[in-house]
Design a protein around this motif. Sequence first.
Motif, PDB file in Angstrom:
ATOM      1  N   GLY A  11       0.244  -1.742   0.153  1.00  0.00           N
ATOM      2  CA  GLY A  11       0.123  -0.410  -0.247  1.00  0.00           C
ATOM      3  C   GLY A  11       1.376   1.342   0.125  1.00  0.00           C
ATOM      4  O   GLY A  11       0.105   2.238  -0.630  1.00  0.00           O
ATOM      5  N   GLY A  12       1.989   1.457   0.047  1.00  0.00           N
ATOM      6  CA  GLY A  12       2.937   2.642   0.001  1.00  0.00           C
ATOM      7  C   GLY A  12       3.160   3.474   1.165  1.00  0.00           C
ATOM      8  O   GLY A  12       4.381   4.351   1.602  1.00  0.00           O
ATOM      9  N   GLY A  13       2.387   2.895   2.502  1.00  0.00           N
ATOM     10  CA  GLY A  13       2.799   3.950   3.400  1.00  0.00           C
ATOM     11  C   GLY A  13       2.428   5.377   3.282  1.00  0.00           C
ATOM     12  O   GLY A  13       1.596   5.941   2.322  1.00  0.00           O
ATOM     13  N   CYS A  14       3.431   6.264   3.508  1.00  0.00           N
ATOM     14  CA  CYS A  14       3.075   7.551   4.438  1.00  0.00           C
ATOM     15  C   CYS A  14       4.301   8.887   2.962  1.00  0.00           C
ATOM     16  O   CYS A  14       4.985   8.524   3.086  1.00  0.00           O
ATOM     17  N   PRO A  15       3.468   9.343   1.989  1.00  0.00           N
ATOM     18  CA  PRO A  15       3.747   9.735   0.700  1.00  0.00           C
ATOM     19  C   PRO A  15       4.462  11.132   1.984  1.00  0.00           C
ATOM     20  O   PRO A  15       5.660  11.729   1.584  1.00  0.00           O
ATOM     21  N   ILE A  16       4.126  11.577   3.025  1.00  0.00           N
ATOM     22  CA  ILE A  16       4.843  12.871   3.612  1.00  0.00           C
ATOM     23  C   ILE A  16       6.122  12.514   4.658  1.00  0.00           C
ATOM     24  O   ILE A  16       7.020  13.400   4.564  1.00  0.00           O
ATOM     25  N   ASN A  17       5.662  11.003   4.488  1.00  0.00           N
ATOM     26  CA  ASN A  17       7.127  10.419   5.496  1.00  0.00           C
ATOM     27  C   ASN A  17       8.148   9.887   4.782  1.00  0.00           C
ATOM     28  O   ASN A  17       9.483  10.796   4.911  1.00  0.00           O
ATOM     29  N   ALA A  18       7.578  10.404   3.803  1.00  0.00           N
ATOM     30  CA  ALA A  18       8.949   9.830   2.279  1.00  0.00           C
ATOM     31  C   ALA A  18       9.529  10.799   2.077  1.00  0.00           C
ATOM     32  O   ALA A  18      11.077  10.805   1.963  1.00  0.00           O
ATOM     33  N   MET A  19       8.522  12.053   2.391  1.00  0.00           N
ATOM     34  CA  MET A  19       9.373  13.398   1.886  1.00  0.00           C
ATOM     35  C   MET A  19      10.777  13.710   2.792  1.00  0.00           C
ATOM     36  O   MET A  19      11.365  14.254   2.108  1.00  0.00           O
ATOM     37  N   ASN A  20      10.020  13.133   3.937  1.00  0.00           N
ATOM     38  CA  ASN A  20      10.719  14.003   4.958  1.00  0.00           C
ATOM     39  C   ASN A  20      12.593  13.001   5.373  1.00  0.00           C
ATOM     40  O   ASN A  20      13.205  13.368   5.798  1.00  0.00           O
ATOM     41  N   LEU A  21      12.436  11.917   4.543  1.00  0.00           N
ATOM     42  CA  LEU A  21      13.226  10.974   4.701  1.00  0.00           C
ATOM     43  C   LEU A  21      14.533  11.151   4.639  1.00  0.00           C
ATOM     44  O   LEU A  21      15.733  11.554   4.453  1.00  0.00           O
ATOM     45  N   LYS A  22      15.039  12.251   3.448  1.00  0.00           N
ATOM     46  CA  LYS A  22      16.144  12.762   2.603  1.00  0.00           C
ATOM     47  C   LYS A  22      15.733  14.111   2.167  1.00  0.00           C
ATOM     48  O   LYS A  22      14.608  14.406   1.485  1.00  0.00           O
ATOM     49  N   HIS A  23      16.503  14.888   1.980  1.00  0.00           N
ATOM     50  CA  HIS A  23      16.636  16.450   1.588  1.00  0.00           C
ATOM     51  C   HIS A  23      15.550  16.195  -0.341  1.00  0.00           C
ATOM     52  O   HIS A  23      15.122  17.004   0.061  1.00  0.00           O
ATOM     53  N   ASP A  24      16.464  15.740  -0.630  1.00  0.00           N
ATOM     54  CA  ASP A  24      15.468  16.109  -2.256  1.00  0.00           C
ATOM     55  C   ASP A  24      14.556  14.968  -2.414  1.00  0.00           C
ATOM     56  O   ASP A  24      14.002  14.674  -3.181  1.00  0.00           O
TER      57      ASP A  24
ATOM     58  N   THR B 132      10.704  13.430  -2.544  1.00  0.00           N
ATOM     59  CA  THR B 132       9.162  14.111  -2.670  1.00  0.00           C
ATOM     60  C   THR B 132       8.153  13.080  -2.988  1.00  0.00           C
ATOM     61  O   THR B 132       8.052  12.272  -2.045  1.00  0.00           O
ATOM     62  N   ILE B 133       6.932  13.757  -2.553  1.00  0.00           N
ATOM     63  CA  ILE B 133       5.929  12.865  -2.076  1.00  0.00           C
ATOM     64  C   ILE B 133       6.122  11.110  -3.193  1.00  0.00           C
ATOM     65  O   ILE B 133       4.858  10.475  -2.915  1.00  0.00           O
ATOM     66  N   HIS B 134       7.235  11.573  -4.096  1.00  0.00           N
ATOM     67  CA  HIS B 134       7.163  10.213  -4.931  1.00  0.00           C
ATOM     68  C   HIS B 134       7.877   9.362  -4.488  1.00  0.00           C
ATOM     69  O   HIS B 134       7.968   8.134  -5.201  1.00  0.00           O
ATOM     70  N   SER B 135       8.783   9.333  -3.338  1.00  0.00           N
ATOM     71  CA  SER B 135      10.005   8.729  -3.096  1.00  0.00           C
ATOM     72  C   SER B 135       9.301   8.012  -1.976  1.00  0.00           C
ATOM     73  O   SER B 135       8.063   7.528  -2.162  1.00  0.00           O
ATOM     74  N   ILE B 136      10.200   6.974  -1.288  1.00  0.00           N
ATOM     75  CA  ILE B 136       9.312   5.854  -1.041  1.00  0.00           C
ATOM     76  C   ILE B 136       9.461   5.634   0.742  1.00  0.00           C
ATOM     77  O   ILE B 136      10.481   5.843   1.407  1.00  0.00           O
ATOM     78  N   ASP B 137       8.571   5.909   1.214  1.00  0.00           N
ATOM     79  CA  ASP B 137       8.313   5.680   3.046  1.00  0.00           C
ATOM     80  C   ASP B 137       9.463   4.462   3.341  1.00  0.00           C
ATOM     81  O   ASP B 137       8.537   3.071   3.485  1.00  0.00           O
ATOM     82  N   GLU B 138      10.802   4.530   3.203  1.00  0.00           N
ATOM     83  CA  GLU B 138      11.425   2.862   3.855  1.00  0.00           C
ATOM     84  C   GLU B 138      11.014   2.295   4.963  1.00  0.00           C
ATOM     85  O   GLU B 138      11.253   1.378   5.022  1.00  0.00           O
ATOM     86  N   ARG B 139      10.037   3.104   6.432  1.00  0.00           N
ATOM     87  CA  ARG B 139       9.591   3.521   7.340  1.00  0.00           C
ATOM     88  C   ARG B 139       8.723   1.904   7.121  1.00  0.00           C
ATOM     89  O   ARG B 139       8.721   1.192   7.755  1.00  0.00           O
ATOM     90  N   PHE B 140       7.686   2.075   5.835  1.00  0.00           N
ATOM     91  CA  PHE B 140       7.104   1.229   5.424  1.00  0.00           C
ATOM     92  C   PHE B 140       7.378  -0.457   5.155  1.00  0.00           C
ATOM     93  O   PHE B 140       6.610  -1.818   5.271  1.00  0.00           O
ATOM     94  N   CYS B 141       8.670  -0.065   4.558  1.00  0.00           N
ATOM     95  CA  CYS B 141       9.157  -1.078   3.035  1.00  0.00           C
ATOM     96  C   CYS B 141       9.798  -2.458   4.247  1.00  0.00           C
ATOM     97  O   CYS B 141       9.233  -3.227   4.274  1.00  0.00           O
ATOM     98  N   VAL B 142      10.301  -2.490   6.243  1.00  0.00           N
ATOM     99  CA  VAL B 142      10.034  -3.167   6.840  1.00  0.00           C
ATOM    100  C   VAL B 142       9.008  -3.700   6.925  1.00  0.00           C
ATOM    101  O   VAL B 142       8.783  -5.209   7.780  1.00  0.00           O
TER     102      VAL B 142
END
Lengths: 467, 98
Positions: free
Chosen positions: A418-431, A433-443
């Motif tokens: 389901g992909g987790g949260c785009p906001i969290n994905a955005m916060n994980l690394k400086h560059d 975006t909401i299209h990045s991966i929410d790595e917290r959720f992968c685990v």
Amino acid sequence: MVSISRFSHTFDLGNDVALYHSLRMKPVYLSKESFQSLQAWLASSFCSSFDEAPDSIRNEIEELGKYKILTQSKDEDDRAFHYVKSKIPQPAINVCYMITSEQCNLNCKYCFLGNNDHDKRKKFLLENMTVETADKAIDFFIRQIKESGLDYEENKPVLIFYGGEPLMNYPVLEYVANKIISLKSKERCIANIEMSMVTNGLLLNEERIKRLHELGVTIAISIDGFTEEANSMRVDINGKPVFTHILNTLDLCKRLGIDVSLSVTLSEETIKNTSDIINLVDTYGIKGFGFNIMMSSDTFVLPQSYNEAAAQFLIDEFVELRKRGIYEDRMMRKLKSFTKAQVYFSDCAATAGGQIVVAPNGQVGICHGCLHDKKYFVGSVFDDDFVAVKDPNYIEWSQLTPLNHDECMECSALGICGGGCPINAMNLKHDNTIHSIDERFCVHAKKTLEFFIEDLYRIILKSRETT
Amino acid sequence: MTRCSAILTRLPDRLWLNALANAQVVCAAVVVLALAGLFPILNGGKYKMSANASEYMELFGSVQDGVTTTARCACVACNACTCACSCRAIPDMGDVEW
């Protein structure tokens, strides 16, 4: 040529193995001997079709073919993938977060909305939602449901009172709930609507609890465990812990016979002890709740070790809770996907293109995680022409499913994530975006899938022993 | 005549008839058990490869359908109100249009 699908994954179960197609989602369990025979056959020159399978593994080949784990042609994988992608739902508004107030009487240290962050907190609207704005918000939500083309008989819209702390504006909350009830018989599209509220519970009293119950507003109370330590992050604006006060509220609800559910954020202290939550559930007769894995902020990124521990905690708790018949949302949503072998496209109503968030001033957005800066707040309840499902921002968010991420294609949990949260994905690394991966959720997704496959294997073995 | 056949011819007819009847019973039992799938050697040692509906249901433990007390957003971070529910409907084991 027969080959193993690129979406197939192998799980070692000791004496046996499980083969699993991440999109077809039906595990097939083989003995190691059969698996080795399969591998030998696939490496031979005599595997152009299933008909050439050796008799010793013919049944296994059939089963593996049935569940797409083995393919007979090169384009089978592509066809399966495109078939699944064709099922990604179109945006359809069904959920409304009604932010009755952006103010909060607490200052929880992990608050993903930013109430614990001075710079963010000062951007929250001071004024609460007025009755006039609430009226427009209800009309707006009803119109968005109608524009979405959903089946009114089947559909169950959801209205969630949220904040800040929604009870900071109890009069308007009560007004909206009352009005929704009066409209249910007139507006078919909300005939099955459900209303709920997530609250810290401190502003609940006997009168309000009873009234909310009468109005059919289900209550979820935020609490992070059954000890002071587990709740040490839940503090008021003076930094004082509020755990005892929350327990008083739970006691009150229990005394009044009103069922509540719990919203439990997995702080580092909470996940140290699995029995703590069970004690809480047993003491207050809780029948349902949801765990929340903490999210990173733009200033602090949680370590991967926390994500691993939180994911394992969820599984360990699930094992105990299901014995008691207690529903826990985080795991159950994935279990449903797994047992029905239906791809879970979005773990969030925002990324399903399914929700609107109405701020107290009538601004309309996609995600409540953006309340502090109103990013993606692209509409207004005062705009009679705004149609969320046609708005490019809503459409962009609705496509944030892992099925559209190249990086996710090789993941075994592709079908249940389901992909987790785009906001969290955005916060994980400086560059990011909401299209990045929410790595917290992968685990969380991978561990959960592994657990389901192993647990199903345990159930099958037990079933074989008794036959 | 061999020693063995000499011994056999000396067995009373009653014993032969009993042995024959017993053998028939044993054969019938073997056929029945094989058909029932309880005799692994005869049914080719078929391994149970996939779970059936009731085995999938066991994953839910004692959780029942439609827990109405659960707030749909019992979640601080995100929710899946449009995508998840507490139902434990038995998975559809029919053909999937793939």
